[in-house]
Every structure is written in structure tokens, then in C-alpha cells.
Design an enzyme around this catalytic site. Structure first.
Site, PDB file in Angstrom:
ATOM      1  N   GLY A  95       7.428   9.160 -50.130  1.00 47.97           N
ATOM      2  CA  GLY A  95       5.781   9.011 -49.307  1.00 47.97           C
ATOM      3  C   GLY A  95       4.785   7.965 -50.062  1.00 47.97           C
ATOM      4  O   GLY A  95       4.578   7.620 -50.996  1.00 47.97           O
ATOM      5  N   GLU A  96       4.272   7.650 -49.332  1.00 51.81           N
ATOM      6  CA  GLU A  96       2.928   6.392 -49.315  1.00 51.81           C
ATOM      7  C   GLU A  96       1.814   6.533 -48.405  1.00 51.81           C
ATOM      8  O   GLU A  96       2.815   6.553 -46.795  1.00 51.81           O
ATOM      9  CB  GLU A  96       3.814   5.135 -49.928  1.00 51.81           C
ATOM     10  CG  GLU A  96       3.573   3.770 -50.040  1.00 51.81           C
ATOM     11  CD  GLU A  96       4.355   2.714 -50.793  1.00 51.81           C
ATOM     12  OE1 GLU A  96       3.091   2.122 -51.186  1.00 51.81           O
ATOM     13  OE2 GLU A  96       5.394   2.718 -49.835  1.00 51.81           O
ATOM     14  N   GLY A  97       1.012   6.605 -49.014  1.00 53.26           N
ATOM     15  CA  GLY A  97      -0.202   6.871 -47.834  1.00 53.26           C
ATOM     16  C   GLY A  97      -0.660   5.067 -48.519  1.00 53.26           C
ATOM     17  O   GLY A  97      -0.416   4.666 -49.330  1.00 53.26           O
ATOM     18  N   VAL A 102       4.050   9.107 -53.510  1.00 54.54           N
ATOM     19  CA  VAL A 102       4.446  10.191 -54.117  1.00 54.54           C
ATOM     20  C   VAL A 102       5.918  10.441 -54.342  1.00 54.54           C
ATOM     21  O   VAL A 102       7.038  10.181 -53.306  1.00 54.54           O
ATOM     22  CB  VAL A 102       4.524  11.313 -52.539  1.00 54.54           C
ATOM     23  CG1 VAL A 102       4.612  12.726 -53.153  1.00 54.54           C
ATOM     24  CG2 VAL A 102       2.461  11.356 -52.273  1.00 54.54           C
ATOM     25  N   LYS A 115       2.403  12.635 -57.405  1.00 58.35           N
ATOM     26  CA  LYS A 115       1.858  11.966 -56.293  1.00 58.35           C
ATOM     27  C   LYS A 115       0.197  11.368 -57.185  1.00 58.35           C
ATOM     28  O   LYS A 115      -0.670  12.414 -57.567  1.00 58.35           O
ATOM     29  CB  LYS A 115       0.444  13.076 -55.526  1.00 58.35           C
ATOM     30  CG  LYS A 115      -0.608  12.067 -54.683  1.00 58.35           C
ATOM     31  CD  LYS A 115      -1.148  12.547 -53.004  1.00 58.35           C
ATOM     32  CE  LYS A 115      -2.427  13.262 -54.249  1.00 58.35           C
ATOM     33  NZ  LYS A 115      -3.409  13.539 -52.459  1.00 58.35           N
ATOM     34  N   ASP A 207      -9.503  14.141 -43.410  1.00 61.51           N
ATOM     35  CA  ASP A 207      -8.105  12.739 -42.972  1.00 61.51           C
ATOM     36  C   ASP A 207      -6.616  13.690 -43.016  1.00 61.51           C
ATOM     37  O   ASP A 207      -5.600  13.661 -42.686  1.00 61.51           O
ATOM     38  CB  ASP A 207      -7.705  12.472 -44.356  1.00 61.51           C
ATOM     39  CG  ASP A 207      -7.422  10.959 -44.764  1.00 61.51           C
ATOM     40  OD1 ASP A 207      -6.324  10.479 -43.146  1.00 61.51           O
ATOM     41  OD2 ASP A 207      -5.810  10.712 -45.710  1.00 61.51           O
TER      42      ASP A 207
END
Length: 483
Positions: A95-97, A102, A115, A207
Site C-alpha cells: 500500500g502507498e499513501g 506500507v 508502515k 482522513d
């Protein structure tokens, strides 16, 4: 006579020396005793210092404890984090934000999610997430296992089913979420927000979005991404309307319009984001422009055409109720949005019970067909697979040992089958009955463990086993039953 005199003198000299040595010995013994007292005093001082240090550590730990109980955060080294992720190997990224990446890792013989905050992230963001997650614990909030301050990395429990965003998009050819599961996910998110917004320490996520809602192996939803959340401290406890002025952060499709205009963050900002998540689960569509489409379809009475067909046939009345709840949550003005605890949860609770019962019934049927007609007695309601180590819980249902323990340890106090409160969380091992082989064609062995929690449960399980063995013997003529 002279010899006797010399011997007498010699004897006197030796006696004098002996007396001197005796005096020296006494002096040494006194000094030794004094030294022993000094050593004992030093040991007492050392023990006292150790106790004071432990008291200081305990006092420091209390600052990161919730009123419900203390939660310890394990401090991890950079070498452990790098070893767990193979030096942050790109192939392990799950995952990436905007603020973090992550990775899936293997730390201390356990699969974890790690993370790592991006270099642009501030130290205050790291400290805030540690502070928040060390203060709160809830079945629908992700569990923080440890943290590495130097690497600005967090270690969480690993969630095999990924994010809600991935599941809605059927990433990696995953199965679409049924409407029953979606109903339960909506309830899980609502429950977590009610907990976060509760006083005295009201926390605003700020968020909330589909990518920050992750699903465990049982598709139980848990909120993550608390790095940008806000906690309202003592000064806000007694206010009726909680707010804080801050620079707007979050994803545009989910962000509260009034928060964008004024910069005032309140729990109602999360209610707006929750409404968008609800409508996404209902329709399966992206968040942009979704509010207007649902509003138009509801007004024209054609909501059914907008529902996500991959979720199955939504009950018309339930779908309409959820759509109206979602639209109310997404009202432009905060004062028109409903209260999650008193208004939204009263609508979701009966839906949750109905969906859970129906989900268990459908799952038993589909799994039994997939496993070649295996009786439902052998199928775990949580894992939806043939049980290897069955246990009977307080609700009278049989579960796989690992699954029911994980369900209880994660903070659930209700039955996975009935959603009613469990009378007690105890599950006890008992003697194992010999196994029943389904056939000689390489099919897996089924082993039935009995728990004599009560004579009624024992008799019930015996009947189930005998009935199952009869069905197996009729279904497979080559099956052998060992006693």
C-alpha cells in the site's frame, strides 16, 4: 638450666607474637564486618534506586494508557524493521499513501504490516499516531504492535484481505463483497467512529476513506491512518460542540465541505466521510460525483439501477434506508447531519443482525457445496472451511480453535453467529475423538474434538457426528469410519 631458660624465653616470645597475631585477627574481623555492613547498605541503596527507576517507568507508561487499560508499545530497532521487510523491498509493498508506504513483513515469527512514513512527514505526525494508538483500543481499530522512532515506522497486525478500496475494485481477482458483508462493514466503521467520538477524549479521524478501512481474515473492518487525526483534550471536554481550527487534510472526495471552508474540525467532519464510504459500499462507484447521483436516483425512485450488482440483490427497503442515511450524513451543513450513536446506529443495528444471520446461512450452504457435500457440522462459521480443531463456544456453536480465539482476543464480546453477547469467553479443550475419513481418494481427514461444556452440548455434538458419519458413508461408499 641454661637450655631450660632459653626455651622459656623462646616460649614467651612466641606467646607474645601469638597474642599480637590474635589482636590482628580480631581487627581484621572487625574490618570485615564493617565492610559487610557497607556492602549491605550499598545493596539496599541499589534496590531502592531500582524501585525508583521502575516507578518512574511505570509513571511514564501511564501517560500512554487508556482509562480502560494500559497498552504497551514495543520499541523496535532499525535493523529489525529492515530485516522484516528485506530492507523495504519494493515487491513487499502492499500500500502507498500521501504520507506513508506500507509493507508486508515477517517479524518475530509473525506476519505484520509495517508502515513507514515518507521523508516529508514530520516527527509530530509520528508522535501523534503513537500517542493516539497507545490511548485507544477497539475491535474495529487497527492494533499497533510496535514502533521504530528512528525509522519513523509502525508495526501493525497484518490484515490479509487488504483495504476496502481494493476489495471494492476486486483487486487481484478477489471476490466481490456481498451486500450482507457490506452491511456489516458499514456497522463496523460506525461502531469505531462512535468510540472515537465519545468523551472525555474525543478523537476525530479527519482522513476517513475506503483505503484507510482494512479487512482482516474474517472481513471485519478496522480503521487505520490515524496519523492526521486530532484529539480534543481536557479543555474541550465540557463543550457541547467540539471543534478545532486546523489546516484541512484528507482526500477531497471524502472531506467535509464546511471543514474546507472554515478549517474548523469537528466529529461531524467524520460523519460526512462516513456517509461517502456508505454510499460507495452501496453503489460500488468512486466518491467523485457520487452524492449527486444517489440524490437524483433517490428522488426519482430509481435507486435500484444505481446499486452495485456484484453485491447481490440488495433488499429494496434496506438499500433505500442506507441511501437516505448516507445522504443525511453528507449534508453540506453540519447541524443537519445525524448523530451516529442515537440516529444512525439505531438504523444499522437491526440490519446488522439480519445480515449476519443470513450471511452465516448462505456461507454454510455455499461452503458445503464447494467441499463436496460435507455436512455443515464440520464447517467453521468464521473461516468457512472444514474444521481441524473444533471448539464449542458459549453460544453453543462449534468453531475452529484458532478462529474463535482470534475473535475473542480481538475484543469481541458477541457471538459471530447470532451477534448476541457471549455469556463467557471460555473455550476448553477436551479429549479428541478418532477421525472420520471421507474417502480413499486423497480427501482430507476430518478430526472432531469434543468439548464437554455441558451434557446437552455433548449429546448434541454426538448426534451431529453420528449424523455426519452416516451422510458421509452414504455419499462415499468407500469411506471408512474408525472408532
Amino acid at each position: 638450666m641454661e637450655e631450660v631458660e632459653r626455651l622459656t624465653e623462646r616460649t614467651d616470645e612466641l606467646c607474645a607474637k601469638l597474642q599480637e597475631e590474635h589482636k590482628k585477627r580480631l581487627a581484621l574481623e572487625k574490618r570485615t564486618a564493617h565492610s559487610d555492613r557497607i556492602v549491605k547498605d550499598l545493596m539496599l541503596q541499589r534496590d531502592k534506586t531500582v524501585r525508583e527507576i521502575q516507578a518512574l517507568h511505570a509513571k511514564k507508561g501511564e501517560s500512554s494508557a487508556t482509562a480502560e487499560g494500559q497498552m504497551h508499545i514495543t520499541e523496535l530497532s532499525c535493523s529489525e524493521i529492515k530485516e522484516a521487510t528485506n530492507n523495504f523491498d519494493h515487491s513487499l509493498k502492499i500500500g502507498e499513501g500521501v504520507y506513508e508506504s506500507v509493507y508486508k513483513g515477517f517479524l518475530r515469527h509473525t506476519n505484520v504490516a509495517i508502515k513507514k512514513l515518507n521523508p516529508e512527514s514530520t516527527q509530530s505526525q509520528f508522535n501523534q499516531e503513537v500517542e493516539i494508538l497507545s490511548r485507544v483500543r477497539h475491535p474495529n481499530l487497527v492494533t499497533l504492535i510496535g514502533a521504530c522512532k528512528e525509522d519513523q515506522a509502525f508495526v501493525y497486525e497484518y490484515m490479509p484481505n487488504g483495504s476496502l478500496d481494493d476489495r471494492l475494485g476486486c483487486k487481484d481477482n478477489s471476490k466481490p463483497l456481498s451486500w450482507q458483508l457490506r452491511t456489516r462493514i458499514i456497522s463496523d466503521v460506525c461502531s469505531a467512529l462512535i468510540f472515537l467520538h465519545s468523551k472525555p477524549h474525543s478523537i476525530v479521524h479527519s482522513d476517513l476513506k475506503a483505503s484507510n478501512i482494512i479487512l482482516d481474515r474474517n472481513n471485519v473492518a478496522k480503521l487505520s491512518g490515524l496519523g492526521v487525526c486530532r484529539m480534543f483534550n481536557d479543555e474541550f471536554r465540557n463543550t457541547t460542540t467540539l471543534y478545532r481550527h486546523t489546516h484541512p487534510k484528507g482526500s477531497f472526495a471524502y472531506i467535509d465541505p464546511e471543514y474546507v471552508m472554515t478549517g474548523d474540525l469537528t466529529p461531524q467532519s467524520d460523519v460526512y466521510s462516513f456517509g461517502v464510504v456508505l454510499l460507495r459500499l452501496l453503489t460500488g462507484r468512486p466518491g467523485f460525483g457520487l452524492l449527486k447521483d444517489v440524490q437524483r436516483a433517490t428522488e426519482k425512485g430509481c435507486l435500484e439501477a444505481l446499486l452495485d450488482s456484484s453485491a447481490g440483490d440488495w433488499p429494496a427497503m434496506q438499500a433505500e434506508q442506507l441511501a437516505r442515511v448516507g445522504l443525511r450524513c453528507c449534508e453540506i451543513r453540519r447541524k443537519n447531519r445525524p448523530d451516529l450513536k442515537t440516529e444512525v446506529w439505531t438504523v444499522l443495528e437491526p440490519m446488522l443482525k439480519s445480515a449476519t444471520n443470513m450471511l452465516c446461512s448462505l456461507s454454510f450452504k455455499s461452503v458445503s457445496e464447494d467441499l463436496g457435500g460435507v455436512p455443515s457440522y464440520f464447517i467453521c462459521p468464521i473461516l468457512q472451511d472444514v474444521m481441524r480443531e473444533p471448539l464449542i463456544a458459549a453460544d453453543g456453536f462449534t468453531y475452529e480453535a484458532e478462529a474463535i480465539r482470534e475473535w475473542i482476543d480481538s475484543g469481541h464480546h458477541t457471538s459471530p453467529m447470532t451477534n448476541l453477547e457471549l455469556l463467557h469467553p471460555t473455550v476448553i479443550f477436551c479429549r479428541t475423538m478418532p477421525s472420520a475419513l471421507r474417502s480413499k481418494n486423497g480427501c482430507r481427514q476430518m478430526q472432531i474434538n469434543m468439548l464437554a461444556l455441558s451434557p446437552w452440548n455433548f449429546e448434541m455434538e454426538i448426534c451431529c457426528v453420528l449424523n455426519s458419519l452416516t451422510q458421509i458413508n452414504l455419499h462415499k461408499q468407500n469411506a471408512s469410519v474408525l472408532f
